[in-house]
Design a protein around this motif. Structure first.
Motif, PDB file in Angstrom:
ATOM      1  N   THR A  21       0.987  -1.303  -0.186  1.00 46.08           N
ATOM      2  CA  THR A  21      -0.080   0.004  -0.034  1.00 46.08           C
ATOM      3  C   THR A  21       0.794   1.282  -0.165  1.00 46.08           C
ATOM      4  OG1 THR A  21      -1.650  -1.225   1.366  1.00 46.08           O
ATOM      5  CG2 THR A  21      -1.876   1.208   1.317  1.00 46.08           C
TER       6      THR A  21
ATOM      7  N   SER B 264       4.942   1.389  -5.246  1.00 40.99           N
ATOM      8  CA  SER B 264       4.656   1.100  -6.691  1.00 40.99           C
ATOM      9  C   SER B 264       5.834   0.280  -6.902  1.00 40.99           C
ATOM     10  CB  SER B 264       4.513   2.469  -7.463  1.00 40.99           C
ATOM     11  OG  SER B 264       5.749   2.990  -7.483  1.00 40.99           O
TER      12      SER B 264
ATOM     13  N   CYS C 125       0.397  -3.399  -4.136  1.00 43.58           N
ATOM     14  CA  CYS C 125       0.191  -2.153  -4.845  1.00 43.58           C
ATOM     15  C   CYS C 125      -0.310  -2.587  -6.256  1.00 43.58           C
ATOM     16  CB  CYS C 125       1.327  -1.315  -5.111  1.00 43.58           C
ATOM     17  SG  CYS C 125       2.517  -2.134  -6.157  1.00 43.58           S
ATOM     18  N   ASP C 126      -0.723  -1.793  -7.001  1.00 46.39           N
ATOM     19  CA  ASP C 126      -1.318  -2.195  -8.379  1.00 46.39           C
ATOM     20  C   ASP C 126      -0.510  -2.881  -9.067  1.00 46.39           C
ATOM     21  OD1 ASP C 126      -3.644  -0.804  -7.235  1.00 46.39           O
ATOM     22  OD2 ASP C 126      -3.736   0.444  -9.441  1.00 46.39           O
TER      23      ASP C 126
ATOM     24  N   ARG D 125     -12.445   0.351  -4.661  1.00 42.45           N
ATOM     25  CA  ARG D 125     -12.111   1.657  -4.980  1.00 42.45           C
ATOM     26  C   ARG D 125     -12.994   2.548  -5.489  1.00 42.45           C
ATOM     27  NH1 ARG D 125      -6.330   1.580  -8.282  1.00 42.45           N
ATOM     28  NH2 ARG D 125      -5.787  -0.090  -6.413  1.00 42.45           N
TER      29      ARG D 125
ATOM     30  N   ASN E 284      -5.595   3.863  -3.406  1.00 43.24           N
ATOM     31  CA  ASN E 284      -4.759   2.555  -3.733  1.00 43.24           C
ATOM     32  C   ASN E 284      -4.947   1.371  -2.879  1.00 43.24           C
ATOM     33  OD1 ASN E 284      -2.216   2.252  -2.222  1.00 43.24           O
ATOM     34  ND2 ASN E 284      -2.185   4.506  -2.802  1.00 43.24           N
TER      35      ASN E 284
ATOM     36  N   SER F 144      -9.591  -1.974  -7.583  1.00 42.28           N
ATOM     37  CA  SER F 144     -10.437  -1.454  -8.737  1.00 42.28           C
ATOM     38  C   SER F 144     -11.272  -2.670  -9.274  1.00 42.28           C
ATOM     39  CB  SER F 144      -9.470  -0.867  -9.801  1.00 42.28           C
ATOM     40  OG  SER F 144      -8.930  -2.202 -10.306  1.00 42.28           O
TER      41      SER F 144
END
Length: 358
Positions: free
Chosen positions: A173, A176, A203-204, A226, A232, A236
């Protein structure tokens, strides 16, 4: 109805918050009057008696210890070896609870089915141990890959590769980046041992990297949406759809800042932000709408995960009040089978499928 809560930091509360979880929450909070070392002092919601009161007979309980490199301002340990030692101290607490008859480890199907039979009988909950599946939140304490099997032998059945910030095996979190070769090797070892990948906190970049390199079973123990709270830390819609395609189950989390938009840590209050148990149903319902069914959601409350009543739904006096979700779900039009699945059925089905050939 039996509740299976798939994310509780019990040993962290016992060892770092110095809470005797064998006592009622009211007694724990009374002893913390006047303490200021933690911002949630006197606001505890979780203890073993409260779990029994709420018929929460099965949990996923964590070990957690972060490694922080020089320059990292997050709290944590200065070497992986120290982080490992911290997780082993937490393990010692779980073992002590086993010796006291308070908890029982669940590591295979035989133990799971025996425990479910116990909690589905008519005997009072007061004499029943809380069953726990051990999970590692953040893999920083894996000194090297040989420690993954050491952890498995002590009962770890799920691992989240990262927590907050940059990690040794993945980025978490507010960070990146991809997992990288060490992270991929961790995933390969987890897959060999049939350890569940907990996608929470990735993270994404690391999330998609993990899904692309891991062929084992994936869940998300405590995540919200999200599209409802834009941060983040939440998933999503594309991430939710990807998890559904992998057969994952996602546990709704009750940390207020992940439930309602605009929460200011240390300032916002649950009532003024209209944060109640209805809100977590909004998140669960959103996932159900994306999935087209109710088979991919459950409860991963994360209560007392570094916060307490000051940052939880205002209609929650203790974790036992998770039982109020039944009436709220009924009012939303969820039927008995759907509610059973949300309360325990989906995650139990997931574990049965995962451990079928172990």
């Amino acid at each position: 109805m039996l509740i299976f809560d798939v994310h509780l930091d019990l040993s962290m509360n016992a060892m770092e918050w110095n809470r005797n979880l064998r006592l009622p929450v009211s007694v724990i909070n009374e002893r913390e009057i006047g303490l200021t070392d933690k911002r949630d002092r006197g606001n505890a919601l979780v203890s073993l008696p409260e779990l029994r009161k709420g018929n929460i007979g099965l949990v996923v309980a964590t070990q957690i210890a972060r490694y922080v490199a020089p320059g990292n301002k997050l709290p944590g340990w200065h070497s992986p070896e120290q982080a490992w030692a911290q997780t082993q101290g937490q393990l010692a607490w779980y073992r002590a609870m086993e010796d006291a008859g308070e908890m029982v480890p669940i590591t295979n199907l035989r133990e799971l089915e025996a425990h479910l039979k116990l909690w589905n009988d008519d005997m009072p909950n007061s004499g029943k141990p809380i069953g726990y599946i051990l999970s590692l939140e953040g893999a920083d304490s894996m000194v090297n890959l040989s420690y993954v099997e050491k952890a498995y032998q002590t009962g770890v059945r799920a691992i989240g590769p990262a927590h907050y910030g940059p990690g040794r095996y993945a980025q978490g979190t507010n960070a990146s980046g991809l997992m990288g070769p060490d992270g991929h090797a961790l995933l390969k070892e987890m897959e060999r041992l049939n350890i569940i990948l907990d996608a929470t906190h990735l993270c994404d970049d690391s999330f998609w990297d993990a899904l692309g390199h891991f062929n084992g079973r994936v869940w998300a123990s405590h995540n919200n949406c999200r599209s409802l709270v834009n941060h983040n830390r939440q998933f999503s819609d594309d991430q939710i759809r990807a998890l559904v395609e992998r057969g994952a189950v996602i546990g709704g989390v009750l940390d207020a800042w992940m439930m309602v938009p605009g929460w200011e840590l240390g300032f916002s209050q649950p009532k003024s932000m209209h944060c109640n148990l209805e809100v977590v149903i909004d998140h669960l319902d959103h996932i159900c709408q994306l999935a087209g069914n109710c088979l991919h959601v459950g409860i991963g409350s994360d209560l007392d995960g570094g916060y307490g009543k000051e940052q939880a739904p205002y209609d929650l006096e203790s974790i036992a009040d998770l039982q109020h979700l039944q009436a709220l779900l009924e009012n939303r039009g969820y039927g008995p089978a759907d509610i059973r699945n949300i309360f325990h059925g989906n995650f139990i089905r997931f574990i049965r499928e995962t451990w079928a050939f172990s």
